[in-house]
Design a protein around this motif. Structure first.
Motif, PDB file in Angstrom:
ATOM      1  N   ASP A  31      27.719  41.131  38.130  1.00 14.19           N
ATOM      2  CA  ASP A  31      26.469  40.744  38.768  1.00 14.19           C
ATOM      3  C   ASP A  31      26.584  40.815  40.287  1.00 14.19           C
ATOM      4  N   SER A  32      27.715  40.411  40.814  1.00 16.89           N
ATOM      5  CA  SER A  32      27.941  40.496  42.255  1.00 16.89           C
ATOM      6  C   SER A  32      27.883  41.944  42.735  1.00 16.89           C
ATOM      7  N   TYR A  33      28.478  42.833  41.974  1.00 12.77           N
ATOM      8  CA  TYR A  33      28.486  44.256  42.314  1.00 12.77           C
ATOM      9  C   TYR A  33      27.055  44.804  42.342  1.00 12.77           C
ATOM     10  N   VAL A  34      26.271  44.467  41.327  1.00 13.23           N
ATOM     11  CA  VAL A  34      24.885  44.938  41.265  1.00 13.23           C
ATOM     12  C   VAL A  34      24.075  44.330  42.418  1.00 13.23           C
ATOM     13  N   CYS A  35      24.297  43.058  42.740  1.00 16.37           N
ATOM     14  CA  CYS A  35      23.612  42.440  43.889  1.00 16.37           C
ATOM     15  C   CYS A  35      23.971  43.167  45.184  1.00 16.37           C
ATOM     16  N   SER A  36      25.210  43.598  45.293  1.00 16.44           N
ATOM     17  CA  SER A  36      25.677  44.253  46.513  1.00 16.44           C
ATOM     18  C   SER A  36      25.178  45.683  46.642  1.00 16.44           C
ATOM     19  N   PHE A  37      25.169  46.426  45.533  1.00 15.40           N
ATOM     20  CA  PHE A  37      24.923  47.863  45.611  1.00 15.40           C
ATOM     21  C   PHE A  37      23.669  48.330  44.875  1.00 15.40           C
ATOM     22  N   GLY A  38      22.997  47.404  44.189  1.00 16.06           N
ATOM     23  CA  GLY A  38      21.761  47.754  43.511  1.00 16.06           C
ATOM     24  C   GLY A  38      21.939  48.550  42.235  1.00 16.06           C
ATOM     25  N   THR A  39      23.158  48.752  41.802  1.00 13.91           N
ATOM     26  CA  THR A  39      23.472  49.522  40.605  1.00 13.91           C
ATOM     27  C   THR A  39      24.851  49.098  40.107  1.00 13.91           C
ATOM     28  N   ASP A  40      25.141  49.429  38.843  1.00 13.87           N
ATOM     29  CA  ASP A  40      26.498  49.191  38.352  1.00 13.87           C
ATOM     30  C   ASP A  40      27.340  50.469  38.396  1.00 13.87           C
ATOM     31  N   ASP A  41      26.772  51.561  38.957  1.00 20.32           N
ATOM     32  CA  ASP A  41      27.539  52.805  39.109  1.00 20.32           C
ATOM     33  C   ASP A  41      28.781  52.520  39.943  1.00 20.32           C
ATOM     34  N   GLY A  42      29.938  52.839  39.404  1.00 18.54           N
ATOM     35  CA  GLY A  42      31.201  52.612  40.105  1.00 18.54           C
ATOM     36  C   GLY A  42      31.863  51.296  39.770  1.00 18.54           C
ATOM     37  N   TYR A  43      31.140  50.403  39.087  1.00 16.06           N
ATOM     38  CA  TYR A  43      31.713  49.095  38.775  1.00 16.06           C
ATOM     39  C   TYR A  43      32.941  49.213  37.872  1.00 16.06           C
ATOM     40  N   ALA A  44      32.825  49.994  36.799  1.00 14.20           N
ATOM     41  CA  ALA A  44      33.935  50.102  35.839  1.00 14.20           C
ATOM     42  C   ALA A  44      35.218  50.547  36.542  1.00 14.20           C
ATOM     43  N   GLN A  45      35.103  51.477  37.454  1.00 15.64           N
ATOM     44  CA  GLN A  45      36.273  51.949  38.205  1.00 15.64           C
ATOM     45  C   GLN A  45      36.833  50.833  39.087  1.00 15.64           C
ATOM     46  N   SER A  46      35.947  50.015  39.651  1.00 15.51           N
ATOM     47  CA  SER A  46      36.383  48.973  40.593  1.00 15.51           C
ATOM     48  C   SER A  46      37.150  47.841  39.924  1.00 15.51           C
ATOM     49  N   VAL A  47      36.995  47.668  38.613  1.00 11.64           N
ATOM     50  CA  VAL A  47      37.671  46.545  37.944  1.00 11.64           C
ATOM     51  C   VAL A  47      38.840  46.971  37.064  1.00 11.64           C
ATOM     52  N   ILE A  48      39.254  48.212  37.167  1.00 12.99           N
ATOM     53  CA  ILE A  48      40.447  48.632  36.429  1.00 12.99           C
ATOM     54  C   ILE A  48      41.629  47.796  36.921  1.00 12.99           C
ATOM     55  N   GLY A  49      42.299  47.119  36.019  1.00 14.12           N
ATOM     56  CA  GLY A  49      43.449  46.281  36.365  1.00 14.12           C
ATOM     57  C   GLY A  49      43.101  44.911  36.917  1.00 14.12           C
ATOM     58  N   TYR A  50      41.830  44.549  36.900  1.00 12.94           N
ATOM     59  CA  TYR A  50      41.379  43.280  37.476  1.00 12.94           C
ATOM     60  C   TYR A  50      42.072  42.072  36.836  1.00 12.94           C
ATOM     61  N   GLN A  51      42.116  42.032  35.521  1.00 13.15           N
ATOM     62  CA  GLN A  51      42.728  40.879  34.852  1.00 13.15           C
ATOM     63  C   GLN A  51      44.216  40.782  35.167  1.00 13.15           C
ATOM     64  N   ALA A  52      44.920  41.890  35.164  1.00 17.01           N
ATOM     65  CA  ALA A  52      46.355  41.879  35.472  1.00 17.01           C
ATOM     66  C   ALA A  52      46.597  41.440  36.914  1.00 17.01           C
ATOM     67  N   ARG A  53      45.763  41.916  37.840  1.00 14.58           N
ATOM     68  CA  ARG A  53      45.902  41.503  39.245  1.00 14.58           C
ATOM     69  C   ARG A  53      45.679  39.997  39.389  1.00 14.58           C
ATOM     70  N   MET A  54      44.642  39.508  38.719  1.00 15.15           N
ATOM     71  CA  MET A  54      44.369  38.072  38.781  1.00 15.15           C
ATOM     72  C   MET A  54      45.544  37.277  38.229  1.00 15.15           C
ATOM     73  N   GLN A  55      46.050  37.701  37.082  1.00 13.86           N
ATOM     74  CA  GLN A  55      47.164  36.987  36.449  1.00 13.86           C
ATOM     75  C   GLN A  55      48.362  36.909  37.391  1.00 13.86           C
ATOM     76  N   GLN A  56      48.670  38.019  38.032  1.00 12.89           N
ATOM     77  CA  GLN A  56      49.810  38.053  38.950  1.00 12.89           C
ATOM     78  C   GLN A  56      49.544  37.202  40.191  1.00 12.89           C
ATOM     79  N   ARG A  57      48.352  37.292  40.737  1.00  8.23           N
ATOM     80  CA  ARG A  57      48.028  36.570  41.971  1.00  8.23           C
ATOM     81  C   ARG A  57      47.904  35.066  41.754  1.00  8.23           C
ATOM     82  N   LEU A  58      47.510  34.651  40.565  1.00  5.93           N
ATOM     83  CA  LEU A  58      47.385  33.222  40.287  1.00  5.93           C
ATOM     84  C   LEU A  58      48.718  32.489  40.407  1.00  5.93           C
ATOM     85  N   THR A  59      49.818  33.226  40.400  1.00  4.58           N
ATOM     86  CA  THR A  59      51.135  32.612  40.551  1.00  4.58           C
ATOM     87  C   THR A  59      51.562  32.502  42.011  1.00  4.58           C
TER      88      THR A  59
END
Length: 161
Positions: free
Chosen positions: A24-52
Motif C-alpha cells: 500500500d505504501s508503494y502504491v501511495c508513493s508511485f500510483g501503481t504497483d508496477d515494480g513492487y514485486a521486484q522491490s520486495v525480493i528478499g524482504y523477509q530475509a532482510r528483516m529477519q537478519q536486521r531484527l537481530t
C-alpha cells in the motif's frame, strides 16, 4: 483517540501484514504497483537478519488489538551522524488523526538515543500528502535520489529537548 503502542515486529506472526503495508505504501508513493514485486525480493530475509541488529528498528503501531501502522528505520546512513527512515506507514483509516506525528516523535527520540543528530529519508514527489507532512515536521529537501527518478532525499535535524 485510543492509546497508540509501538512494539517490535514479530516477524513469523506478522510478515503478511508487513508485506501488505509495504504494498500500500508503494502504491501511495508511485500510483501503481508496477515494480513492487521486484522491490520486495528478499524482504523477509532482510528483516529477519536486521531484527537481530541493535541499530535497525522494525516497529508496528498498535491501537488496541489492531496493527495500524509500521515503521522501518536505522541509526546510520551515508551521512555521518544521521539515521535513515525507510518506511512510515499508517492504514488509511488512521491517516489525518495525528498518529503520524506520534510516529515522527518516536523515530526522532529513538534515533537521538542512538546518538543521531538527524535523519534522512526518500519520498516520491507525487506523494504530496507525505511531502507536506514531512515538511511540517521540518524535513528539508536534501538532494534527488539517483535510484528513483521521481523521488528525493529529505533531511531533518533533531533539536535538543
Amino acid at each position: 483517540m485510543t492509546e497508540i503502542h509501538f512494539r517490535p515486529i514479530e516477524l513469523p506472526r506478522d510478515f503478511q501484514t508487513c508485506h501488505d503495508f509495504r504494498l500500500d505504501s508503494y502504491v501511495c508513493s508511485f500510483g501503481t504497483d508496477d515494480g513492487y514485486a521486484q522491490s520486495v525480493i528478499g524482504y523477509q530475509a532482510r528483516m529477519q537478519q536486521r531484527l537481530t541488529q541493535p541499530d535497525w528498528f522494525y516497529i508496528h503501531l498498535w491501537q488496541g488489538e489492531q496493527i495500524i501502522g509500521q515503521l522501518e528505520f536505522r541509526a546510520f546512513s551515508d551521512v555521518a551522524g544521521y539515521g535513515y527512515v525507510h518506511l512510515i506507514y499508517l492504514i488509511p483509516a488512521c491517516r489525518g488523526q495525528g498518529i503520524a506525528d506520534l510516529a515522527q516523535a518516536f523515530i526522532a527520540n529513538t534515533l537521538k538515543r542512538q546518538g543521531c543528530e538527524g535523519a534522512l529519508l526518500s519520498v516520491s514527489r507525487t506523494n504530496t500528502r507525505a511531502v507536506k507532512h514531512y515538511q511540517r515536521w521540518d524535513w528539508r529537501y536534501f538532494k534527488p535520489n539517483p535510484k528513483h527518478a521521481t523521488t528525493d532525499f529529505y533531511r531533518r535535524e533533531f533539536t535538543a529537548e
